[in-house]
Design a protein around this motif. Sequence first.
Motif, PDB file in Angstrom:
ATOM      1  N   ARG A  33       0.817  -1.224   0.000  1.00 49.22           N
ATOM      2  CA  ARG A  33       0.000   0.000   0.000  1.00 49.22           C
ATOM      3  C   ARG A  33       0.844   1.264   0.000  1.00 49.22           C
ATOM      4  N   MET A  38       5.038   9.285  -0.410  1.00 51.47           N
ATOM      5  CA  MET A  38       4.143   9.368   0.763  1.00 51.47           C
ATOM      6  C   MET A  38       4.906   9.875   1.994  1.00 51.47           C
ATOM      7  N   ASP A  39       4.185  10.546   2.881  1.00 50.61           N
ATOM      8  CA  ASP A  39       4.734  10.925   4.194  1.00 50.61           C
ATOM      9  C   ASP A  39       4.257   9.901   5.201  1.00 50.61           C
ATOM     10  N   LEU A  40       5.179   9.289   5.912  1.00 51.39           N
ATOM     11  CA  LEU A  40       4.817   8.189   6.814  1.00 51.39           C
ATOM     12  C   LEU A  40       5.333   8.450   8.222  1.00 51.39           C
ATOM     13  N   ASP A 106       0.381  10.677   5.315  1.00 51.29           N
ATOM     14  CA  ASP A 106      -0.450   9.792   4.493  1.00 51.29           C
ATOM     15  C   ASP A 106      -0.672   8.455   5.185  1.00 51.29           C
ATOM     16  N   VAL A 107       0.349   8.007   5.930  1.00 48.06           N
ATOM     17  CA  VAL A 107       0.286   6.697   6.600  1.00 48.06           C
ATOM     18  C   VAL A 107       0.854   6.835   8.005  1.00 48.06           C
ATOM     19  N   THR A 131      -3.400  11.653  10.657  1.00 43.16           N
ATOM     20  CA  THR A 131      -3.451  11.032   9.318  1.00 43.16           C
ATOM     21  C   THR A 131      -4.374  11.857   8.423  1.00 43.16           C
ATOM     22  N   ARG A 132      -3.953  12.058   7.167  1.00 42.82           N
ATOM     23  CA  ARG A 132      -4.803  12.816   6.236  1.00 42.82           C
ATOM     24  C   ARG A 132      -6.071  12.021   5.947  1.00 42.82           C
ATOM     25  N   GLY A 135      -6.191   8.630   4.233  1.00 39.50           N
ATOM     26  CA  GLY A 135      -4.910   7.954   4.490  1.00 39.50           C
ATOM     27  C   GLY A 135      -5.115   6.691   5.328  1.00 39.50           C
ATOM     28  N   ARG A 266      -8.788   2.966   7.333  1.00 36.55           N
ATOM     29  CA  ARG A 266      -8.874   4.185   6.532  1.00 36.55           C
ATOM     30  C   ARG A 266      -9.243   5.368   7.442  1.00 36.55           C
TER      31      ARG A 266
END
Length: 267
Positions: A33, A38-40, A106-107, A131-132, A135, A266
């Motif tokens: 996924r 992505m920003d994690l 994002d995660v 989290t967005r 995301g 989610r």
Amino acid sequence: MPQETYSHGHHESVVRTHAGRTAEDSAAYLLPRLSPGMDLLDVGCGPGSITLGLAAAVAPGLATGLDASEEVVGLAALAAAERGVENVRFRAGDVYELPWPDASFDVVHAHQVLHHLADPVAALREMRRVTRPGGLVAVREADFAAMSWYPQLPELEEWMDLYQRIARGNGAEPDGGRRLLGWALEAGFTDVDPSASSWLYATPERRREHGGSWAERVLHSAFAEQALERGLADRPALERISAGWRRWAEDPAGWFLMPSAEILARA
Ligand SMILES: C[S@@+](CC[C@H](N)C(=O)[O-])C[C@H]1O[C@@H](n2cnc3c(N)ncnc32)[C@H](O)[C@@H]1O
């Protein structure tokens, strides 16, 4: 920071075990996924070996590791520098009060953290906050009572009983895995994809790693300190359990299965 005690502590024998984990063996359910850019955030990142694997999957996006322990955050930063990983940063902090505004990542990932907490639902709410929308919050948690092993040495039964009492004494839920889906629903997630996976220790090398680590941990880590301080075990009992772990590790038929629950929720 809330006054909670992390049951395992950060003795070298504990941190060494955590530092051997990888994104592949601990976050395989999440890796498909992830995509570049992505920003994690990895909460309770420990010494950061999983975070570094997740960083590779989101590069050139940024992976951030956060842990309550300044000491392990320092080790994580060192590991990143040694491997020349540039899209990662580590900082100390508390999962109950993440130091970022709403919708920053994002995660948001956690591995083997919630079953150590007194309020895993509050932690999940806080993870969702940062989290967005749309995301993912990704969590993997062990279930101690679901672990199984052979041979059925009485010393390992004693170990399980003692671990359960130590963790519950800290307000934690060592059988968190089976509750993870329920915690996510209670935290307000409505779109949750559950799965499960296991670690198996059944080769001489894996048995040495697992049995050797626990043989040391029951004598020298926070496990020993808490057991002794709370009068849950005496030194001879700890020596007996430690020897039991070594005996298990040396048995060519030795088998230890450690199942974990996973969720992709989610936000
Ligand atoms: C079992 S370790 C897991 C480390 C890493 N995720 C891994 O799987 O190797 C749990 C980690 O959660 C951290 N932790 C415990 N309570 C925390 C809190 N309230 N906020 C942030 N981290 C916490 C501990 O310091 C520890 O490093």
